[in-house]
Design a protein around this motif. Structure first.
Motif, mmCIF file in Angstrom:
data_model
loop_
_atom_site.group_PDB
_atom_site.id
_atom_site.type_symbol
_atom_site.label_atom_id
_atom_site.label_comp_id
_atom_site.label_asym_id
_atom_site.label_seq_id
_atom_site.Cartn_x
_atom_site.Cartn_y
_atom_site.Cartn_z
ATOM 1 N N GLY A 243 0.530 -1.097 -0.109
ATOM 2 C CA GLY A 243 0.044 -0.040 0.059
ATOM 3 C C GLY A 243 0.704 1.187 0.160
ATOM 4 N N THR A 247 3.418 0.026 -6.811
ATOM 5 C CA THR A 247 2.826 -0.287 -8.165
ATOM 6 C C THR A 247 2.465 0.947 -8.864
ATOM 7 N N VAL A 248 1.645 1.635 -8.192
ATOM 8 C CA VAL A 248 1.514 3.054 -8.953
ATOM 9 C C VAL A 248 2.774 3.730 -9.433
HETATM 10 N N1 ADP Z 1 1.736 8.716 -6.553
HETATM 11 C C1 ADP Z 1 0.399 8.615 -5.817
HETATM 12 N N2 ADP Z 1 -0.416 9.437 -5.988
HETATM 13 C C2 ADP Z 1 -1.634 9.279 -5.521
HETATM 14 N N3 ADP Z 1 -1.941 8.110 -4.729
HETATM 15 C C3 ADP Z 1 -1.043 7.219 -4.664
HETATM 16 C C4 ADP Z 1 0.257 7.226 -5.352
HETATM 17 N N4 ADP Z 1 0.980 6.153 -4.996
HETATM 18 C C5 ADP Z 1 0.026 5.318 -4.395
HETATM 19 N N5 ADP Z 1 -1.115 5.916 -4.115
HETATM 20 C C6 ADP Z 1 -2.377 5.092 -3.589
HETATM 21 O O1 ADP Z 1 -1.902 4.150 -2.803
HETATM 22 C C7 ADP Z 1 -2.549 2.953 -3.207
HETATM 23 C C8 ADP Z 1 -1.652 1.897 -3.214
HETATM 24 O O2 ADP Z 1 -0.495 2.009 -4.105
HETATM 25 P P1 ADP Z 1 0.084 0.891 -4.717
HETATM 26 O O3 ADP Z 1 1.249 1.394 -5.741
HETATM 27 O O4 ADP Z 1 -0.958 -0.117 -5.470
HETATM 28 O O5 ADP Z 1 0.970 0.222 -3.476
HETATM 29 P P2 ADP Z 1 2.018 -1.140 -3.525
HETATM 30 O O6 ADP Z 1 2.074 -1.536 -4.843
HETATM 31 O O7 ADP Z 1 3.350 -0.481 -2.767
HETATM 32 O O8 ADP Z 1 1.169 -2.070 -2.581
HETATM 33 C C9 ADP Z 1 -2.999 3.313 -4.374
HETATM 34 O O9 ADP Z 1 -3.926 2.511 -4.818
HETATM 35 C C10 ADP Z 1 -3.024 4.739 -4.584
HETATM 36 O O10 ADP Z 1 -4.579 5.202 -3.870
#
Ligand code: ADP
Ligand code: MG
Lengths: 586, 432
Positions: A243, A247-248
């Protein structure tokens, strides 16, 4: 086919099958286990006398003792040639769109399709003469694909020098048509087509030499580009708890990074996340070329509920494709999400083989395996003097979010940049949650010359900002202990300046149409403006006034960053900021 | 070709080993002991020896008990006749209803959906719980657990969200569920009037442990069939930590090297293959999956919640009876926020959370005895309003009302410059 080597199954445990065979077997050889007539692809991973342990790239239910095994004498390979771009493959390079699905939706095991379309005709132009002497990796001709010329190379597996004894004239050919014939010292004729196979676990090294990465790759993510730049041909890792935004961050980079080819390896994570890319990229335009983003993208998709052994293969497949495009003189970027899932696949198989476990039950060879993968990245000089590169960025998903675990630690030893995501920052919605206090990039110094070319003294300016961030954090810590009343107004100003850098430069909203990507030009311009604020000597009387004025200024910067670059509104905020900074000075 | 075998050569934990030929991996068998008949599944083939996990447990199994191989994997009946019915953890009806032997049977634990056959989910699910709708909205086809320590009202929350969703079919999987909790679920479904479109597979706390392995697979196999028929299905699973513990038990009996606190290295894949069944099928229905993951020792870094968090599309973190804004996450929120919901939704969400984070810092600072500044008062007031108007689980508010209340709350405490929102939205929505 009497010469097919055969064996029979003597044991099944999850994705690991043991068989007995009498003839010679090669480590990493591909074999097919026949389950009720369906071939299940597998790979030899251990040989003990006649007992062969294999990892099966499919679900093994239904297998019986005595089932036949056929060995292929080939290593697990990728198919390389025109037509890879835009594809969505599984970890073994099966095109997912071509597979037949049970009940219309579900993956059916035992289907192995050609990775390239065998029917499609490509517009081939020879670029070499009959009689020329060539070796592996030399170009024989080219076909146009997407926005670049796709070179057709002498097969990489050939060793030594060959003579071109025939080359087909310009025309339309499929990837299976012979376009040239070569002979080697032994006089044997070797027909060459536009496609070739390469074993995915072998680094592809048919180039003149490897070069030091000294040029930046723009990701359009400010925190990375300005503070912790990524180099073309470099490597980076993104560890972070779930979270935190791994990934984002990779998704954003896959869209906006200024490279020729992006290879997304969805390795053992959610299928839903790839779906967004699969569905959206064909619609999105690559601003650089005006073509759909999908045309520069390859997706390798082996998500968490797909077979574990194929997950292990997917990272290698991604790297092999990246290396191929490097051979063609292109800049490839491989994004692997997540390398921990790949490591876990190793661990799962290792446990089935009852190997002696290392830390957290990972096998002892984890470290060398991680190093081998990252070392495949790099920028190289090709035989014709041009260059190509593979840049690798992998996410790491540490158990419990604790970076003191084997995958993170072993990765940190081999990468050039570390983007550590912190739970605290993501809880505070400070995205991207790359923690400026722990992250680093060796490339800031390594790419110094090229960075300073854009803007004189740039690297020093960045270091100044970074130092301020550290100071700001110290003061913040102090304030937590002694309160705001316990620090001087100057310290408060320093702290608020650091906060402002954080709020308007480091933080970047991935989901805002303006904020999602910041061009080089804008980064230079906005960062200079911001540093003008940092270097400005503010003279406030009270802390109240300090907070108020700084909040006002921060809001202006904040509004500015959401305005399209150089638009009317942008200019208005910019002028207002400049006048505040200018007036104060006067 | 049903084979019988009568020499059990090894019994270790709930795993038995028999000599047998022609058996296939994953196949089902029955083990008939003095205490009844149990299903068992082949989990290892080694030469002429076959190892099976016995779902009812191996207690009382004798070395000369009869083992019959059934020549097919685990199956479950499927059809509309399942609606309103209740089954136990091995798939037998326990509600005295008519028997279902005439129904076709489907395999459980099938392969995953081809990723290209999925579509991007876009269905906003209004729960009227502001901590969900405003800050972490739920999206159709999402897989999302509730993380909670023992004693938190997680099953109430699960049931409440479950029945609020406007679904065609609700399927509950009880995994080591306390009997009382099962009854509470039943009552909640009854009150909401959804009982006739509900199916329950219940393994209670006193039922055999190994059976817990079957419950999610049966539930999800049934959900998948309804899903491809075009139905909107919601699956509720409680408690997935009990499922993970059953995996742990089997792994230990198999002498597998544990990777973390006794759980096998495959825990991630084992959980993922279940959670990934949540899907929005292209041109058909969907499966939304809500689960409970209890956290041993209230520790989110425990292997079960930790692995779960890496798999699911976010989590609701239930703590002291409220959904914690920090640690809770809906990863699909950006698919609906400002697209399906109002344009200002995203800005409200981000700013309100950021302000709340700062409020917590202020609270912390003051608790350490520091002087209160004027700014601090604003934050304290904000924290209190935030708690009463948004966090309290009794609040029942539609999304647009909640967004309006968000603007109002911020305006009651702060000036427009403090909230970090684009000017155009301030101009449009800031209460005058
Ligand atoms: N750069 C960003 N801008 C806005 N929201 C973000 C960003 N990065 C992450 N988020 C929020 O955090 C959540 C989790 O991100 P994610 O990349 O899926 O996490 P991980 O892959 O580390 O588990 C996303 O669904 C989004 O809501
Ligand atoms: Mg992720």
């Amino acid at each position: 086919m009497s010469d097919v080597k055969k064996g029979r199954v003597v044991g099944v445990s999850g994705p690991m099958v043991t068989c007995e065979v009498e003839s010679a077997v090669m480590r990493n050889e591909v074999a097919y286990i026949i389950c009720d007539g369906v071939p299940l692809k597998s790979e030899v991973i251990r040989i003990r006398g006649q007992q062969i342990d294999m990892q099966v790239f499919e679900n093994t239910s239904g297998l019986r003792i005595g089932d036949k095994v056929e060995f292929s004498r080939e290593l697990l390979s990728a198919t390389l040639g025109p037509g890879i771009l835009g594809n969505i493959y599984d970890g073994l390079q099966n095109p997912l769109a071509e597979l037949e699905n049970d009940e219309g939706f579900f993956l059916r095991r035992g289907q192995y399709l050609d990775a390239l379309d065998g029917e499609k005709k490509w517009d081939f132009t020879p670029t070499i003469e009959k009689g020329a002497k060539v070796r592996a990796g030399h170009y024989l001709g080219k076909v146009p694909e997407s926005i670049f010329e796709h070179h057709i190379t002498v097969p990489f597996r050939l060793q030594g020098t060959y003579e071109v004894i025939n080359i087909e004239p310009a025309g339309a050919y499929t990837v299976n048509d012979t376009i040239a014939v070569l002979t080697g010292d032994d006089g044997k004729e070797i027909p060459v087509t536009m496609s070739q196979e390469w074993p995915v676990k072998m680094p592809l090294r048919v180039y003149e030499k490897k070069l030091l990465p000294v040029n930046q790759i723009m990701t359009q993510c400010r925190l990375i580009d300005i503070f912790y730049p990524l180099a073309e041909g470099g490597t980076a890792c993104i560890p972070g708890p779930f979270g935190a935004g791994k990934t984002v961050l990779q998704q954003i980079i896959s869209r906006y990074a200024e490279v020729d080819i992006v290879i997304i390896v969805a390795c053992g994570e959610r299928a839903g996340e790839v779906v967004e890319t699969i569905r959206e990229f064909p619609e999105l335009e690559d601003p650089k070329t005006g073509k759909p983003l999908m045309e520069r993208t390859i997706i390798i998709c082996n998500t968490s509920s797909m077979p574990v052994a194929a997950r292990e293969a997917s990272v290698y497949t991604g790297m092999a494709l990246g290396e191929y495009f490097r051979q063609l003189g292109l800049k490839a970027l491989v994004l692997a999400d997540s390398t921990s899932r790949w490591a876990q696949a190793l661990r799962e198989l290792s446990a089935r083989m009852e190997e002696i476990p290392g830390e957290e039950a990972f096998p002892a060879y984890l470290e060398s395996q991680i190093a081998t993968i990252y070392e495949r990245a790099g920028v190289v000089e090709l035989y014709d003097g041009s260059s190509g590169s593979v840049t690798l960025m992998g996410t790491v998903s540490p158990a419990g979010g604790n970076f003191e675990e084997p995958v993170t630690q072993n990765t940190l030893k081999v990468v050039g940049a570390f983007y550590g995501l912190s739970q605290t920052r993501s809880d505070q919605r400070r995205y991207p949650a790359i923690d400026p206090l722990i992250s680093w990039s060796l490339y800031l110094d390594q790419t110094k010359d090229s960075l300073n070319e854009y803007s004189e003294g740039w690297v020093d300016l960045v270091k100044e900002a970074h130092a301020l961030m550290l100071r700001g954090s110290d003061i913040h810590q102090m304030m937590l202990v002694v309160g705001e009343e316990g620090v001087s107004t100057d310290d408060l100003i320093t702290y608020l300046k650091a906060e402002m850098i954080d709020a308007v430069c480091l933080q970047q909203d991935a989901f805002d149409s303006v904020e999602c990507a910041t061009s080089k030009e804008r980064q230079l311009s906005d960062f200079h403006l911001l540093m003008g604020m940092v270097q400005h000597q503010f003279t406030f009387e009270t802390k109240e006034e300090t907070r108020k004025e700084m909040a006002h200024l921060q809001n202006l910067f904040f509004q500015l960053k959401y305005c399209p670059f150089k638009g009317e509104e942008y200019m208005r905020y910019r002028i207002e900021i400049e006048s505040i900074l200018g007036k104060e000075q006067a | 070709m049903i084979e019988e075998h009568s020499i059990i050569i090894r019994i270790q934990g709930d795993i038995i080993t028999v000599p047998a030929k022609g058996v296939s991996y994953g196949e089902l068998a029955t083990v008939k002991s003095k205490f009844g008949v149990s299903l068992a599944q082949v989990i290892r083939l080694q030469g002429d020896e076959v190892s099976l996990q016995v779902f009812a447990g191996s207690r009382g199994v004798a070395t000369n008990d009869e083992v019959r191989f059934l020549n097919h994997p685990m199956q479950v009946p499927f059809g509309d006749a399942l609606l309103g019915r209740i089954f136990n953890g091995s798939g037998d009806p326990i509600d005295n209803g008519p028997n279902l032997t005439a129904l076709p049977r489907i395999n459980i634990g099938g392969p995953s959906v081809n990723p290209i056959k999925r579509i991007i989910p876009r269905g906003f699910v209004e729960t009227r719980i502001p901590m969900i709708d405003v800050f972490n909205p739920l999206v159709e086809s999402q897989k999302l657990p509730i993380f909670a320590a023992a004693g938190e009202p997680y099953n109430e929350l699960l049931a409440r969200v479950g029945v609020r969703i406007d679904a065609d079919i609700v399927i509950l999987g009880g995994i080591g569920l306390k009997y009382d909790e099962y009854l509470k679920f039943r009552n909640a479904f009854e009150e909401a009037g959804v009982l006739s479109r509900t199916i329950m597979f219940i393994n209670t706390a006193s039922d055999p442990t190994v059976e817990r392995l079957l419950v999610p697979d049966m539930v999800l196999a049934v959900a998948e069939q309804f899903g491809i028929q075009g139905k909107k299905v919601i699956v509720l699973l409680s408690d997935m930590t009990a499922f993970a513990d059953a995996i742990k038990e089997i792994a230990i009996s198999m002498d597998q090297v544990p990777s973390n606190l006794g759980y096998p290295g495959s825990l991630y894949s084992d959980l993922a293959s279940r959670y990934e069944k949540a899907v929005d099928f292209e041109g058909a229905g969907s499966i939304t999956l809500l689960a409970v993951t209890t956290m041993p020792g209230d520790d989110v870094t425990h292997p079960v919640p930790d692995n779960t968090g890496y798999i699911t599309e976010g989590q609701f973190y239930l703590k002291t009876g409220v959904i914690e804004p920090f640690g809770s996450l809906s990863r699909l929120k950006q698919l609906v926020i400002g697209k399906v919901t109002r344009e200002d939704h995203g800005y409200i969400m981000n700013s309100m959370i950021r302000l709340f984070a700062e409020s917590r810092e202020v609270e912390q600072k003051l608790s350490m005895g520091f002087e209160k500044t004027e700014a601090d008062d604003k934050y304290l007031k904000y924290a209190e309003l935030f708690y009463d108007r948004f966090m309290d689980l009794n609040v029942d508010l539609g999304i647009n009302d909640a967004l309006d209340l968000g603007w109002k709350t911020m305006a009651e405490c702060f000036g427009p410059e403090d909230v970090g929102i684009k000017q155009e939205f301030i101009d449009k929505y800031w209460p005058k």
